[in-house]
Design an enzyme around this catalytic site. Sequence first.
Site, PDB file in Angstrom:
ATOM      1  N   ARG A   1       2.390   5.220  -3.116  1.00  0.00           N
ATOM      2  CA  ARG A   1       1.331   6.162  -2.776  1.00  0.00           C
ATOM      3  C   ARG A   1       0.797   6.790  -4.052  1.00  0.00           C
ATOM      4  O   ARG A   1       1.573   7.139  -4.951  1.00  0.00           O
ATOM      5  CB  ARG A   1       1.855   7.285  -1.867  1.00  0.00           C
ATOM      6  CG  ARG A   1       2.062   6.911  -0.418  1.00  0.00           C
ATOM      7  CD  ARG A   1       0.748   6.605   0.293  1.00  0.00           C
ATOM      8  NE  ARG A   1       0.934   6.302   1.701  1.00  0.00           N
ATOM      9  CZ  ARG A   1       1.127   5.074   2.188  1.00  0.00           C
ATOM     10  NH1 ARG A   1       1.168   4.029   1.380  1.00  0.00           N
ATOM     11  NH2 ARG A   1       1.265   4.880   3.490  1.00  0.00           N
TER      12      ARG A   1
ATOM     13  N   GLU B   1      -7.794   8.391  -3.384  1.00  0.00           N
ATOM     14  CA  GLU B   1      -8.309   7.134  -2.812  1.00  0.00           C
ATOM     15  C   GLU B   1      -9.460   7.473  -1.883  1.00  0.00           C
ATOM     16  O   GLU B   1      -9.389   8.512  -1.217  1.00  0.00           O
ATOM     17  CB  GLU B   1      -7.212   6.421  -2.008  1.00  0.00           C
ATOM     18  CG  GLU B   1      -6.232   5.696  -2.884  1.00  0.00           C
ATOM     19  CD  GLU B   1      -5.154   4.943  -2.102  1.00  0.00           C
ATOM     20  OE1 GLU B   1      -5.381   4.607  -0.918  1.00  0.00           O
ATOM     21  OE2 GLU B   1      -4.096   4.716  -2.682  1.00  0.00           O
TER      22      GLU B   1
ATOM     23  N   HIS C   1      -5.403  -0.679  -2.650  1.00  0.00           N
ATOM     24  CA  HIS C   1      -4.386  -0.448  -1.604  1.00  0.00           C
ATOM     25  C   HIS C   1      -4.293  -1.664  -0.663  1.00  0.00           C
ATOM     26  O   HIS C   1      -4.538  -1.561   0.543  1.00  0.00           O
ATOM     27  CB  HIS C   1      -4.703   0.842  -0.826  1.00  0.00           C
ATOM     28  CG  HIS C   1      -3.497   1.453  -0.193  1.00  0.00           C
ATOM     29  ND1 HIS C   1      -3.293   2.812  -0.086  1.00  0.00           N
ATOM     30  CD2 HIS C   1      -2.396   0.891   0.365  1.00  0.00           C
ATOM     31  CE1 HIS C   1      -2.146   3.047   0.524  1.00  0.00           C
ATOM     32  NE2 HIS C   1      -1.576   1.894   0.807  1.00  0.00           N
TER      33      HIS C   1
END
Length: 336
Positions: free
Chosen positions: A250, A279, A299
């Site tokens: 993350r 993000e 991602h």
Amino acid sequence: MPTTKIFVTRIIHKDALDLLQREAKQHSWEIKVWPHSLPPSPLELRREAQGHQALLTMITDRIDQDLLDRLPELKVIANHAVGVDNIDLKAADKRGIAVGNTPDVLTAATAELGLLLTMALLRNLPAAISKAKTNQWGAWGPLLDLTVQLGGMEPADNPPLFGIYGMGRIGQSLARMLALGLQANVAYTNTHGPLNNLNFPATWLASEELLAKSDVLIVTIPSNPNTKGLFNQDTLKKLKVGAYFVNLARGDLHDEDALYRLLEAEHLAGVALDVTNPEPATLGRNPILSHPRAIITPHIGSATTNARRHMGLLSAQNIINYLKSKQMPHQVKIAL
Ligand code: GLV
């Protein structure tokens, strides 16, 4: 009795939607699917989730206390992800809402991406591709384009040590690929101490020692209130000069400006991130995107057709089983 309503916040794999539809037909449940290619905004999510007992959510949906306060009918959330940091677990638990996730179906896909990013970083793949494609190849030379060898059985001068930070499913899978597939040197750290059931060579080190000794640090821990921001400037400076940093987990685990500064200062030799902070990454908000020694992917750890199909099926099954029997194949245990 009022009809049970399920809201699916994105279009997921067809087989998963079919499974939900079949069960819904049998039990007279209602299903609504967010039809757009972009996720609902927080306001849209709040509006669309009203009156629903079950939500099938994505990592892009923020399920916080404020939202949960507005959804008194909600009983179950099935996150289409292994990570559940987008959900306030304590707030869900307080309201008796069960939360499910999708482990064991995306481990290989994510570990494979980890291996790919690590290899691309150490062998400087982006520069090599760009050299060939932009007509810069020139003459081959014995001392040109030299990079770092990851492992092997041949004589090796200073082979790198790969430090896996977090030896959960994905960490273990990647460590196994490195240790057995590449005969690379692997160490790891884990909050629970050394694991005695590993079927490949890997040395446990305390976290400080792992930071100090790794040539390549690979982050595979979940983000939670205890780990968020762990890889800040102070922590990152403990890495060796010339080390590489890879984050598969993350983006909020790392300080991206600190990573950028350490790349600029040549303290870090390279950075590979499948997750950024914030993000989605944009050039304006994530300067690291343009750094020549950074490899950034959007991602995509679990982005194989196989993993996404199984994630869809498992999150659908989590909802179905919970609505039928209050038991999910994968319910998140909430440690308070
Ligand atoms: C993806 O990041 C996931 O947690 O599944």
